[in-house]
Write a protein that holds these residues in place. Structure first.
Motif, PDB file in Angstrom:
ATOM      1  N   GLY A   1       2.959   0.034   5.421  1.00 38.99           N
ATOM      2  CA  GLY A   1       2.403   0.961   4.440  1.00 38.99           C
ATOM      3  C   GLY A   1       1.652   2.094   5.106  1.00 38.99           C
ATOM      4  O   GLY A   1       1.803   3.261   4.731  1.00 38.99           O
ATOM      5  N   MET A   2       0.865   1.752   6.116  1.00 34.05           N
ATOM      6  CA  MET A   2       0.087   2.785   6.809  1.00 34.05           C
ATOM      7  C   MET A   2       1.012   3.793   7.487  1.00 34.05           C
ATOM      8  O   MET A   2       0.770   4.999   7.442  1.00 34.05           O
ATOM      9  CB  MET A   2      -0.844   2.159   7.854  1.00 34.05           C
ATOM     10  CG  MET A   2      -2.070   1.492   7.267  1.00 34.05           C
ATOM     11  SD  MET A   2      -2.970   2.536   6.104  1.00 34.05           S
ATOM     12  CE  MET A   2      -4.012   3.435   7.224  1.00 34.05           C
TER      13      MET A   2
ATOM     14  N   LEU B   1       3.972   4.611   6.597  1.00 31.56           N
ATOM     15  CA  LEU B   1       4.522   5.485   5.561  1.00 31.56           C
ATOM     16  C   LEU B   1       3.515   6.556   5.157  1.00 31.56           C
ATOM     17  O   LEU B   1       3.838   7.744   5.106  1.00 31.56           O
ATOM     18  CB  LEU B   1       4.890   4.657   4.329  1.00 31.56           C
ATOM     19  CG  LEU B   1       6.302   4.125   4.248  1.00 31.56           C
ATOM     20  CD1 LEU B   1       6.466   3.296   2.975  1.00 31.56           C
ATOM     21  CD2 LEU B   1       7.302   5.276   4.235  1.00 31.56           C
ATOM     22  N   GLU B   2       2.285   6.117   4.852  1.00 32.87           N
ATOM     23  CA  GLU B   2       1.276   7.076   4.403  1.00 32.87           C
ATOM     24  C   GLU B   2       1.052   8.166   5.448  1.00 32.87           C
ATOM     25  O   GLU B   2       0.924   9.341   5.121  1.00 32.87           O
ATOM     26  CB  GLU B   2      -0.062   6.375   4.109  1.00 32.87           C
ATOM     27  CG  GLU B   2      -0.022   5.388   2.955  1.00 32.87           C
ATOM     28  CD  GLU B   2      -0.021   6.042   1.582  1.00 32.87           C
ATOM     29  OE1 GLU B   2      -0.117   7.282   1.503  1.00 32.87           O
ATOM     30  OE2 GLU B   2       0.095   5.294   0.583  1.00 32.87           O
TER      31      GLU B   2
END
Lengths: 350, 541
Positions: free
Chosen positions: A67-68, A70-71
């Motif tokens: 997720g990180m 991606l962000e």
């Protein structure tokens, strides 16, 4: 400006047109790319993951490493691209806001709802601007009333035209033709009627056009007449090596930096000359008293521009050497300041 | 779609507990105040829409044949003033925010219910001033009131309109204040900050802007009134003022004001996409903090409206780079919404169509903002139709898609009834298509050089304007159809039940429509927001 068939770009007729169109094309492509990606995934996800049964989808942990990543990815890539857009735009703007020193000067006064244009050589026109092709043109502009904006789409540039202030705009027309002038800042009832035409002409045609002239002499000459008529010379000497203690000598003062009474310094430019006529008590040159009356209300903006031109003509701008013989300053600066326009202006006087 | 087994209308609810006119006009119930706002903003939206129709009809031909120049100028000014100050700014916060914030945080009401009623009447008073100036003959300054035109040259009702906006501003400030205190002090037990719905985060950020920005525009317009009425020089060089100072002060508020319109809309979209994907929003914290980042950085970009207004070159560059930075949190939101749908359980409902519409239009609006942020390009584009198209994509495409999406999404909660599914989907599609047809050609004609606020224009721009007017017709129908079927649904709509969408917020845990006190028992929150359970997912099929 005969109507042409359907098109998406205005005529490209100045040195900036290609640069601005290039940046525009880059932004259109980048935006189209991202719009399509977003549209594609919206539709794709909406179809692929449409509800099939009552199972609860597992939430993704955005704090996990995936997720990180991606962000960070979708923050950094847009940031990087936008910095390119910033830099590219800034470079173009930097050029746009720095007129070349030897650009040809034309003066523009906006008023509800017309454009008044004065050429140094004395020619005047309304809602039309005649200029030679392939010459750097610098417009010095002010407004008599509200804010206007001098916009030539074919040149891809514009600048606000403000009351109480001089703004400049420059371009080098590259293509002979006639192009729209629009007032781009809303200025009241006939805002959309405050339009005009720029005629970009060959140098020869331009010279012929200038030669028709106004018959009133150059702007500097008209400024000198105004200077005498208003009695400015009673206090302001206009030849070198003359002082009378009442007011600064104007010969050679343009473009220099002078000390003020309050200890600060100011460059003698168009804005300072204008200010000194309208608001003389504001910034007084060191060594002089506050004795000059204001000329506010007695002068039109056109007249002020003539005075400015006259003062400019008295002085070797940009640190050029002073005239050799004291007391014989050439009041007709055309030979030194103008290149091609000079002869035409003289022709116009005859 | 299968709804919960035979829903019944709550016997006693906020709508039917009292029927007198007084019980509505003097209500302190946040839900009823929300309804009052809904009626008022709808009225002003329709009035503003009428003016938009006049603009588009006039611009069908290059000549000024329908209206006189003076009338045309008043028409676009009133369109802007009504839409910005009386519709867009209060639309989501004052209607949906008022109705939902206390419900979402498990509170009985906002922190200051009387103040809430006062803000409504302050808004109405401001609206009355503006409406009066419109009846008297209108104002022709443009909604931006640029000086010295507005202070020394315009012959319209600048004083009345300016005072109206000044007054309406206080309503916005009071509402923002109320919301911030409510969010700080009134959360249900267990509802920690990071369990708040994203709608609440968005409204928190919006309220910050309302409190910090609105006083500046109020002061600015007050100075305009002083200069125009008493000839005290602030802006007109004839009185020793500086006309550009006005622009700095005006945009210091009016740029962040765009975020007052768009942030609540983003909050709505976050709720809709999560609900109809039955999935917690991806990047909850990123979305929440991007709202705050937008609110903070939004205050530092006003100078990008002044690139050609004789602002210094270096100031222009600083504002340009800051503008690019404020674009990033918006991009983050879009990508996070997409990721929310990924492996979700997606249902294409009317609110979801509006959310998709929002994403599409806001993406285009945001990306074209990058064009205008780039100084070299902005010099060509500013004050042309490119700008008009850009801000309509953001403010109308963005804010109104969110508003309509939110109205549909919470309509079952607000009224206890469902709207007709087919009609609502059809009108959502009409709005999206009509909007693009109206405003996309304006980007093109803007790059061609057509200046904004032109009553008469050169013939080569006509083809774009005809397309635009055609689109506006479709858009108008798309906006009008919901007005009809939503009114219809008040009586004939299917009963909705407490939670027709299988959503997770606290507002869906109470009855539809909610009772006066919102909840029978104050709810206790024990889990994160957006924790979807089988029960919620199952009963909507």
């Amino acid at each position: 400006m005969e109507p042409r068939s359907f098109q998406l770009f205005p005529e490209a007729a100045s040195n900036f047109a290609g640069q601005v169109d290039g940046l525009y094309a880059f932004l259109v492509l980048t935006s189209a790319f991202f719009s399509l990606i977003i549209a594609f995934f919206t539709v794709f996800f909406a179809i692929k993951y449409r509800r099939k049964d009552n199972t609860i989808p597992t939430p993704i942990d955005e704090h996990g490493i995936g997720g990180m990543i991606l962000e960070i990815t979708w923050s950094v890539i847009p940031l990087g691209l936008s910095m390119v857009m910033f830099g590219w735009g800034a470079v173009i703007f930097f050029t746009e806001s720095r007129p070349p020193a030897d650009a040809m000067n034309v003066y523009v006064t906006g008023k509800q709802w017309m454009w008044k244009i004065q050429h140094q050589e004395g020619a005047r026109e309304i809602n039309e601007l005649h200029i030679p092709v392939d010459r750097d043109i610098r417009l010095t502009m002010t407004s008599e009333d509200v804010i206007h904006d001098f916009f030539v789409p074919a040149f891809r540039t514009k600048s606000d035209v403000l009351p109480g202030k001089y703004t400049t705009e420059w371009f080098r027309p590259t293509k002979i033709g006639a192009y729209h002038i629009f007032c781009a800042e809303y200025c009241g009832t006939k805002h959309s009627g405050m339009i005009g035409v720029v005629y970009v002409m060959s140098q020869a045609d331009y010279n012929d056009w200038l030669a028709k002239g106004s018959g009133e002499g150059s702007m500097a000459e008209q400024g000198q007449a105004l200077f005498n008529q208003l009695g400015c010379g009673n206090c302001h000497p206009s030849t070198v090596q003359r002082t009378n203690g009442r007011a600064p000598n104007l010969a050679g003062i343009y473009g220099t930096t002078v000390d003020l009474k309050d200890g600060s310094r100011v460059k003698v430019d168009e804005a300072y000359i204008r200010e000194s006529v309208l608001n003389p008590e504001g910034r007084i040159v060191a060594g002089y008293d506050n004795i000059m009356p204001t000329f506010k209300g007695l002068m039109t903006e056109d007249g002020l521009l003539k005075l400015v031109e006259y003062v400019k003509s008295l002085g070797p701008a940009n640190g050029a050497p002073m005239p050799a013989v004291p007391g014989t300053v050439d009041l007709n600066p055309k030979q030194t300041q103008l290149k091609a326009g000079g002869t035409a202006a003289q022709a116009g006087k005859k | 779609m299968i709804t919960a087994p035979s829903p019944v209308l709550t016997k006693k609810n906020y709508l039917n507990e009292a029927h007198s006119l007084k019980s509505w006009l003097l209500t302190k119930d946040h839900k009823r105040i929300g309804i009052l706002y809904l009626i008022s903003v709808t009225f002003f939206f329709m009035l503003g829409g009428l003016y938009a129709a006049m603009i588009r009809l006039e611009l069908m031909t290059p000549a000024g044949d329908l209206l006189e120049s003076n009338t045309y100028n008043k028409v676009f000014t009133m369109h802007g003033v009504l839409m910005v100050f009386l519709f867009l700014i209060p639309s989501i916060p004052a209607v949906l925010g008022n109705f939902l914030l206390p419900l979402m945080i498990g509170a009985k009401d906002v922190a200051f219910p009387r103040l809430n009623l006062l803000s409504y009447y302050v808004y109405l008073a401001g609206g009355l001033f503006i409406f009066t100036s419109l009846i008297l003959g209108g104002v022709d300054t443009g909604w931006t009131f640029y000086t010295p035109f507005s202070t020394s040259y315009s012959n319209g009702y600048v004083l009345t309109t300016g005072l109206g906006i000044f007054i309406a501003g206080f309503s916005s400030i009071l509402t923002g204040l109320n919301f911030i205190v409510t969010i700080h002090r009134m959360r249900a037990p267990g509802l920690t900050w990071f369990r708040l719905p994203l709608f609440v985060w968005a409204h928190y950020a919006t309220s910050m802007i309302q409190i910090l920005g609105t006083p500046v525009v109020a002061v600015t317009l007050f100075l305009v009134v002083l200069e125009r009425g008493l000839h005290i020089g602030f802006f007109d060089p004839a009185y020793g003022g500086d006309p550009v100072l006005f622009q700095h002060m005006f945009w210091f508020y009016s740029h962040p004001a765009v975020y007052i319109m768009i942030l609540p809309s983003m909050g709505v979209v976050s709720e809709i996409i999560s609900t109809f994907s039955s999935k917690k929003p991806f990047g909850y914290t990123f979305i929440a903090f991007s709202s705050l980042a937008i609110a903070v950085f939004g205050f530092l970009v006003w100078g990008h409206h002044l690139y050609v207004a004789s602002q210094s070159v270096y100031a222009g560059m600083v504002f340009s780079i800051l503008t690019y930075i404020v674009a990033i949190p918006s991009a983050i939101k879009i990508f996070n919404w997409l990721a929310t749908m990924y492996k979700g359980s997606v249902r294409i409902t009317t609110p979801m169509l509006y959310a998709f519409g929002f994403m599409g239009l806001f993406t285009i609006g945001g990306l074209t903002g990058l064009f205008l942020a780039s100084i070299g390009l902005d010099v060509h584009l500013t004050d042309t139709y490119f700008v008009v198209a850009h801000f309509h994509y953001v403010m109308v495409g963005g804010a109104i898609m969110g508003f309509l999406g939110g109205i549909h999404f919470w309509w079952p909660k607000i009224t206890g009834r469902m709207y007709p599914e087919g009609w609502s989907k059809l009108s959502a599609i009409m709005v999206f298509c009509g909007f693009n047809l109206t405003f996309f050609p304006q980007f093109l004609v803007g790059y061609m050089g057509m200046p904004r606020r032109y009553h008469v224009y050169p013939p080569e721009f006509q083809v774009f304007n005809v397309l635009s007017t055609a689109g506006a017709g479709l858009l108008g129908v798309g906006y009008f159809v919901p007005f009809i079927y939503l009114l219809w649904s008040l009586k004939y709509g299917k009963l909705a039940g407490d939670n027709p969408w299988g959503a997770t917020g606290l507002e869906w845990k109470t009855s539809s429509p909610p009772i006066h006190q919102n909840f029978e028992v104050t709810p206790v929150v024990t889990q994160e927001a957006y924790t979807y359970t089988t029960e919620e997912v199952a009963h909507i099929g």
